[in-house]
Design a protein around this motif. Sequence first.
Motif, PDB file in Angstrom:
ATOM      1  N   ASP A 135       0.828  -1.207   0.000  1.00 31.81           N
ATOM      2  CA  ASP A 135       0.000   0.000   0.000  1.00 31.81           C
ATOM      3  C   ASP A 135       0.864   1.260   0.000  1.00 31.81           C
ATOM      4  N   SER A 136       1.895   1.271   0.822  1.00 33.03           N
ATOM      5  CA  SER A 136       2.754   2.449   0.874  1.00 33.03           C
ATOM      6  C   SER A 136       3.571   2.605  -0.402  1.00 33.03           C
ATOM      7  N   SER A 174       6.607   9.075   6.046  1.00 33.09           N
ATOM      8  CA  SER A 174       6.213   7.867   6.766  1.00 33.09           C
ATOM      9  C   SER A 174       5.851   6.756   5.787  1.00 33.09           C
ATOM     10  N   TYR A 175       6.259   5.557   6.133  1.00 33.68           N
ATOM     11  CA  TYR A 175       5.959   4.355   5.344  1.00 33.68           C
ATOM     12  C   TYR A 175       5.262   3.386   6.281  1.00 33.68           C
ATOM     13  N   THR A 176       4.128   2.860   5.872  1.00 33.71           N
ATOM     14  CA  THR A 176       3.327   2.036   6.773  1.00 33.71           C
ATOM     15  C   THR A 176       3.349   0.561   6.371  1.00 33.71           C
ATOM     16  N   PRO A 179       3.472   2.459  11.254  1.00 34.31           N
ATOM     17  CA  PRO A 179       4.170   3.449  10.436  1.00 34.31           C
ATOM     18  C   PRO A 179       5.626   3.567  10.881  1.00 34.31           C
TER      19      PRO A 179
END
Length: 269
Positions: free
Chosen positions: A22-23, A198-200, A259
């Motif tokens: 998703d990220s 931010s990367y989740t 995150p």
Amino acid sequence: MNPNKALWEKGDFTRLAATMRDSGEALVDSIDVHRGMRVLDLGCGDGTTALPSARRGATVLGVDIASNLVAAGAGRAQREGLTNIRFEEGDACSLDNVASDQFDLVVSIFGAMFAPRPFDVAREMARVTRPGGRIVMGNWIPGDPTLVARILQICAAFSPPPPEGFVSPVSWGVEENVRERFCAAGVPDDHIRCERASYTFRHDGPPSEFLALFRDYYGPTMNAFEAAERSGRKAELQQQLTELFERENQGTASSTVIPATYLKVTVDK
């Protein structure tokens, strides 16, 4: 074998990459990848950002040092019927098979930062980007309290000392280092921008299950657990990581949403 190649072929990073999709999609949207662009994804893994770029109509080359990840990315592209992307094995420090000035966009998200010679990486990324093109990097930040930076920090404390001359991958998460490396590659300082982003990670299971993916399939964590077992500290390492994963989880007891902060680098050639 190249130790970096051995590290990333050791586990099965595709298991973790599945929690990053998703990220990856969101990042590709945020940097405006579109039809007609020529994109190099360096340290591409199995295509977390390379495949979304191809789906948007870009012509994509994915390069990774790990042959198993190159094969996995090619398999994903084939299953989706994407003919505008190819994957090949290569070293971010020396892109011998890549001509100069040919890409509109060079992307490396948590990839090239692990290559052992950072000045060579910056030089190669700048070399293959056309005048007027862009470079976008995502790099974990040393000392950051969020997930991946803390995983790497904790694992380092349980691992043997690195070899002489070792440059920490998270040194790419320091803006001054980024500027020094790209300026040495001929990029003007005012063409370099750094910001925190931010990367989740998302996993359909509890944090303990997500931690097991890191323990069993992520090369740096696998090495740390092997070293901790030899020194009789495996339970201690497990406990520290368990506390980290449970603290960082923003999902439920049965789902994981974590995150992680990184340094997003944008370079205008």
